[in-house]
Design a protein around this motif. Structure first.
Motif, PDB file in Angstrom:
ATOM      1  N   GLN A 231       0.846  -1.197   0.000  1.00  0.00           N
ATOM      2  CA  GLN A 231       0.000   0.000   0.000  1.00  0.00           C
ATOM      3  C   GLN A 231       0.882   1.246   0.000  1.00  0.00           C
ATOM      4  N   ALA A 232       0.274   2.360  -0.395  1.00  0.00           N
ATOM      5  CA  ALA A 232       1.037   3.620  -0.435  1.00  0.00           C
ATOM      6  C   ALA A 232       0.975   4.332   0.918  1.00  0.00           C
ATOM      7  N   HIS A 233       2.044   5.057   1.211  1.00  0.00           N
ATOM      8  CA  HIS A 233       2.036   5.912   2.403  1.00  0.00           C
ATOM      9  C   HIS A 233       1.081   7.079   2.197  1.00  0.00           C
ATOM     10  N   GLN A 234       0.594   7.601   3.313  1.00  0.00           N
ATOM     11  CA  GLN A 234      -0.142   8.871   3.307  1.00  0.00           C
ATOM     12  C   GLN A 234       0.246   9.566   4.584  1.00  0.00           C
ATOM     13  N   GLN A 235       0.227  10.871   4.570  1.00  0.00           N
ATOM     14  CA  GLN A 235       0.501  11.555   5.836  1.00  0.00           C
ATOM     15  C   GLN A 235      -0.698  11.359   6.742  1.00  0.00           C
ATOM     16  N   THR A 236      -0.455  10.774   7.904  1.00  0.00           N
ATOM     17  CA  THR A 236      -1.573  10.483   8.804  1.00  0.00           C
ATOM     18  C   THR A 236      -1.226  10.955  10.210  1.00  0.00           C
ATOM     19  N   PRO A 237      -2.208  11.494  10.920  1.00  0.00           N
ATOM     20  CA  PRO A 237      -1.920  11.918  12.295  1.00  0.00           C
ATOM     21  C   PRO A 237      -1.772  10.706  13.211  1.00  0.00           C
ATOM     22  N   ALA A 238      -1.063  10.897  14.313  1.00  0.00           N
ATOM     23  CA  ALA A 238      -0.878   9.796  15.270  1.00  0.00           C
ATOM     24  C   ALA A 238      -2.214   9.446  15.910  1.00  0.00           C
TER      25      ALA A 238
END
Ligand SMILES: Cc1cc2nc3c(=O)[nH]c(=O)nc-3n(C[C@H](O)[C@H](O)[C@H](O)COP(=O)(O)OP(=O)(O)OC[C@H]3O[C@@H](n4cnc5c(N)ncnc54)[C@H](O)[C@@H]3O)c2cc1C
Length: 492
Positions: A231-238
């Protein structure tokens, strides 16, 4: 009249380089560090030795610090060294920068170390280990022997064996490449060739990206049992996720699925839940029974891997583009047979869940199944040696070696070694999550401390049995790595 203690580190990839770095930083007694690395360059290992610019890290730069307590160390280094490139913590930078970063860390640690703490790069393959009294004699490929008080196996990712097949004769063909990394693509692929990649994980995608940038025109096939790509990375909050580890495998995955649903309702992404699990993965793994671990590997591993080991969005975009244009086709299934003729090889494939087979005609087949998983398939002389002599034993899952909590090897008789240690991928069976920088950097620091502590439990300085060497005149060979291999860094 003393002889410095010697710690030999076999393998100079990320793990070995960082153990050496911490030893240089922390040692408070005369110490010889022998870094035995068969590659010409220290710090690169398999992952960071690629010179290909679009082979990028799978993790944003902001999460790749080599030091657990200094999370911005890598991004600061990048911004200082390559100020013109405007790298940010979210950049997926070329992997060769990371190799250069590790070299500069080791260089700096060497410069700042006590004068009597020395490091030598021994550019050979270690092939045998023999414990003798409270030391270990290491034999290298050239016959050179090194005696060390402690030995660290930092052997990293091992080349894969050939995928099992009824008639393996094709594996002798020049049209077959056993290991994706063993040669450059130019040597094996023509621009119009049809290519079959066995595997659809990170290694296969690296090759696809490389082919794409080289302007490859031919068809590319990828095949794996389940046909999953990372899968691709995405900017995600903790995401604040508190996992109860005292559950069985079913309970755990039910809990994780529920948590993903809950997180999504709150506007988070599943990636936030996966990331929140990461610091607990080793404890979860240790809490599972052997039967559950086997079930996980059989049924869930592929799904875990493709969610956990993600790719940069730029890489994902290329894969999507190539699949949309149908230059890249992905099969879920297995290879049944190869039939080679003058202009290529006909590969018989059985799609997953089907009784029928069909064929693909390609010019080259490349094994991209990642690093070797099963100890029974290990071809490495050193590993075969330590298992056959009983100095070490495979873990119960045969994914690596049996290792105690402090990193020491466990012998065939179950004894924890006081001289032999390991870290990184060889602990896969014991820890599961142990191959990437985030885990290895902690292991490296902890192991360096363990090694130095183990000396102070004995004497810090061991008197010579026969007083022949004067510490004043004891010369240490400089690192023999050529200066040219250290981009912008002076030789050791
Ligand atoms: C292509 C690729 C990309 C990756 N990208 C990332 C990433 O972006 N982020 C991340 O966190 N992780 C990444 N990883 C995971 C990677 O495994 C770790 O980051 C790290 O490189 C592991 O370091 P290591 O030193 O344990 O193993 P390795 O890097 O494999 O190093 C082991 C070294 O030991 C040497 N060696 C082995 N046997 C002997 C012997 N007998 N004698 C002498 N020398 C020997 C080898 O030559 C090698 O240099 C990637 C892995 C791969 C394969």
């Amino acid at each position: 009249m003393v002889k410095p203690l010697t710690i030999a580190i076999i393998g100079g990839g990320f793990s070995g380089t960082m153990v050496a770095t911490h030893l240089l930083r922390l040692a408070n007694c005369p110490l010889q560090i022998k870094l035995i690395e068969k590659r010409a360059n220290i710090g690169q290992g398999l992952a960071y030795s690629t010179a290909v610019e679009h082979h990028v890290l799978n993790v944003p730069a902001g999460k790749m610090s080599a030091f657990p307590q200094e999370s911005e160390h890598f991004i600061n280094w990048l911004q200082n060294r390559y100020s013109e490139k405007a790298f940010t913590a979210n950049s997926f930078v070329s992997r060769h920068y990371y190799g250069e970063y590790l070299q500069s860390i080791l260089q700096e640690a060497h410069e700042k170390a006590r004068k009597d703490v020395q490091i030598e790069h021994i550019h050979y393959e270690a092939t045998e280990l023999q414990p003798v009294d409270d030391q270990v004699v290491i034999t290298c490929g050239n016959g050179r022997q090194i005696t060390a008080d402690r030995v660290v196996l930092a052997l990293g990712n091992l080349p894969p064996s050939n995928p099992p097949i009824a008639d393996p004769s094709f594996y002798q063909s020049r049209r077959y490449q056993r290991w994706a990394w063993s040669t450059s693509l130019e040597n094996i692929v023509q621009p119009d060739d049809a290519i079959l990649l066995i595997g659809s994980g990170l290694t296969a995608l690296d090759l696809v990206v490389n082919l794409h940038y080289k302007g490859h025109q031919g068809k590319i096939y990828m095949i794996s049992k389940r046909g999953l790509v990372p899968q691709a990375h995405q900017q995600t909050p903790a995401y604040p996720f508190c996992l109860k580890t005292e559950q069985n495998l079913n309970g755990l995955f039910k809990h994780i699925r529920q948590e993903v649903k809950k997180a999504e309702k709150l506007g988070y992404d599943w990636r936030s839940v996966m990331d929140a699990l990461r610091p607990h993965t080793q404890d979860i793994w240790k809490s599972l029974t052997l039967v559950e671990k086997r079930r996980f590997i059989r049924h869930l591993r592929a799904y875990w891997d493709n969610h956990r080991h993600r790719i940069a969005s730029g890489v994902s975009d290329i894969i999507t583009k190539l699949r949309t244009s149908q230059q890249l086709s992905l099969y879920a299934g297995e290879i049944i047979a190869y039939q080679e003729d003058m202009d290529g090889v006909t590969v018989t494939v059985r799609p997953r869940g089907s009784e029928h087979t069909h064929t693909i005609k390609v010019q080259t087949v490349i094994n991209c199944t990642g690093s070797e998983r099963l100890t029974s398939q290990w071809q490495y002389p050193l590993l075969k040696n330590i298992i056959s002599t009983g100095v070490a034993q495979p873990d119960a899952l045969e994914l690596g070696l049996e290792v105690a909590d402090n990193g020491s090897l466990v012998s065939r008789t179950g004894a924890k070694s006081t001289t032999l240690y390991t870290l990184g991928p060889l602990q896969k069976g014991c820890l599961w999550e142990t191959t990437a920088v985030q885990e290895s950097r902690q292991q490296a620091e902890k192991l360096a401390t363990t090694l130095l502590d183990s000396f102070s439990l004995r004497n810090t300085i061991r008197p010579l049995k026969s007083s022949t060497i004067n510490i004043e005149s004891y010369t240490v060979q400089p690192m023999i790595t050529p200066a040219a291999n250290f981009v912008g860094v002076a030789p050791y």
